[in-house]
Motif scaffolding. Structure first.
Motif, short mmCIF file in Angstrom:
data_model
loop_
_atom_site.label_atom_id
_atom_site.label_comp_id
_atom_site.label_asym_id
_atom_site.label_seq_id
_atom_site.Cartn_x
_atom_site.Cartn_y
_atom_site.Cartn_z
N PHE A 1 12.64 29.67 -2.97
CA PHE A 1 13.11 30.27 -4.22
C PHE A 1 12.63 31.71 -4.35
O PHE A 1 13.42 32.64 -4.61
CB PHE A 1 12.61 29.43 -5.40
N LEU A 2 11.34 31.93 -4.15
CA LEU A 2 10.79 33.27 -4.33
C LEU A 2 11.18 34.21 -3.19
O LEU A 2 11.37 35.41 -3.43
CB LEU A 2 9.26 33.19 -4.46
N THR A 3 11.34 33.68 -1.99
CA THR A 3 11.78 34.53 -0.88
C THR A 3 13.20 35.03 -1.13
O THR A 3 13.52 36.20 -0.87
CB THR A 3 11.70 33.77 0.45
N ASP A 4 14.06 34.15 -1.64
CA ASP A 4 15.43 34.57 -1.98
C ASP A 4 15.41 35.73 -2.98
O ASP A 4 16.12 36.73 -2.82
CB ASP A 4 16.22 33.40 -2.58
N LEU A 5 14.60 35.58 -4.02
CA LEU A 5 14.52 36.63 -5.04
C LEU A 5 13.89 37.90 -4.47
O LEU A 5 14.32 39.02 -4.78
CB LEU A 5 13.71 36.14 -6.24
N ALA A 6 12.88 37.73 -3.62
CA ALA A 6 12.20 38.87 -3.02
C ALA A 6 13.16 39.67 -2.14
O ALA A 6 13.18 40.92 -2.18
CB ALA A 6 11.00 38.40 -2.20
N GLU A 7 13.96 38.97 -1.36
CA GLU A 7 14.92 39.66 -0.49
C GLU A 7 16.00 40.35 -1.30
O GLU A 7 16.44 41.45 -0.95
CB GLU A 7 15.51 38.65 0.49
N HIS A 8 16.43 39.71 -2.39
CA HIS A 8 17.42 40.34 -3.26
C HIS A 8 16.84 41.60 -3.90
O HIS A 8 17.52 42.63 -4.01
CB HIS A 8 17.89 39.35 -4.33
N LYS A 9 15.58 41.52 -4.32
CA LYS A 9 14.91 42.67 -4.92
C LYS A 9 14.79 43.81 -3.91
O LYS A 9 15.01 44.99 -4.24
CB LYS A 9 13.52 42.27 -5.41
#
Length: 309
Positions: free
Chosen positions: A259-267
């Motif tokens: 979940f957080l990796t997805d958001l981190a990559e999007h950021k």
């Protein structure tokens, strides 16, 4: 009957640079009774981390303030909850602010409606708390409010996001006419797609209050489903239930890595993306949550005692 095949435990994958950057400045939430079980937060969290203190109905204010003072004395940035629906009146609110300020040097607060369905006094929303002007008068510098990526049935019983949306517009205007440093601290989520859509929709609507995205720390799947149902988490609950259907994952603890990796990559790919920080709900325990953040770069460069086990 076929025997189960047990494989040697694989070495942990290298920490993602995007995830490590995304976890910088993460915050975590505790309650007085869970904080009391921690001998020293300096063995768990990077110095200066923001620690929210949840105020559950029935917890005496004296216990809240003493917890805030203790955690602050260990070098942490304490942010207590102010749940509107359990605050009797303006005099009580002023007393709480004075106690936190005088005994724990608190200068920030998370203002929210609270987890009770019926107000016990004069307030029913965080907006009413803001309107008193008491936080500004006391010199509070950071005033965070709740964000709801998946809606909130206490606020919108019909399942829409009408009232939540109107409240966000009000909070945006409040942030523009005051010098308060505001942020939206959200309920915990488990699915990145809806969170990205929600955050982008807020930006499109002109709401630029920084988002501190809530997520659960590592925990048993059954524990997370129980909390998700109790807190009215919608779309993310379906993700957990789907995971529970997978026998290979049922007995494994949930971790927020994907979940957080997805958001981190999007950021990383979209620097203007308005999620500014990660906020952890340590539903599987503070020690377990702290260990995960250490292993995933959340304590990088900070002298934190490694957690064993």
């Amino acid at each position: 009957m076929a025997l189960l095949n047990f494989r040697r435990k694989e070495a942990p994958a290298p920490v993602s640079a995007e995830l490590e950057a995304f976890l910088k400045g993460f915050s975590i939430e505790v309650m007085p009774r869970t904080a009391a079980k921690v001998d020293d937060f300096r063995a768990l969290l990077p110095a200066g981390s923001r620690v929210y203190i949840a105020h559950i109905d029935g917890t005496p204010i004296e216990e809240m303030v003493s917890t805030a003072a203790r955690i602050a004395s260990e070098g942490y940035d304490v942010m207590p909850h102010f749940p509107a629906r359990i605050i009797k009146d303006q005099a009580t609110l002023a007393d709480w602010i004075a106690r936190y300020q005088g005994e724990a040097n608190v200068k920030q607060a998370l203002l929210l409606a609270g987890g009770v369905s019926e107000p016990q006094g004069a307030f029913h929303s965080s907006m009413q708390l803001l309107e008193t002007g008491l936080f500004d008068k006391a010199g509070f510098e950071n005033l965070h409010v709740a964000g709801h990526p998946e809606g909130n049935k206490d606020i919108d019983p019909d399942g829409s996001d009408k009232n939540v949306g109107e409240a966000l517009v009000w909070k945006q205007k409040f942030s523009e006419r005051t010098d308060a440093k505001m942020a939206l601290a959200t309920q915990f989520c488990f699915e990145s797609g809806p969170v990205i859509e929600w955050a982008n929709a807020l930006s499109d609507a002109g709401i630029d209050i920084p988002i501190h995205i809530g997520t659960a720390g590592p925990a048993k799947l059954q524990t997370l489903i129980k909390f998700a149902i109790a807190c009215g988490v919608g779309a993310s609950l379906k993700v957990l239930q789907k995971r529970a259907m997978d026998v290979s994952k049922l007995l494994l603890p949930y971790e927020p890595t994907e979940f957080l990796t997805d958001l981190a990559e999007h950021k990383a790919a979209n620097p203007d993306f308005n999620i500014a920080s990660v906020h952890f709900f340590p539903l599987g325990g503070i020690k377990t949550n702290a260990k995960w953040t250490q292993e995933n770069g959340g304590a990088s460069g900070v002298p934190v005692t490694p957690i064993q086990g």
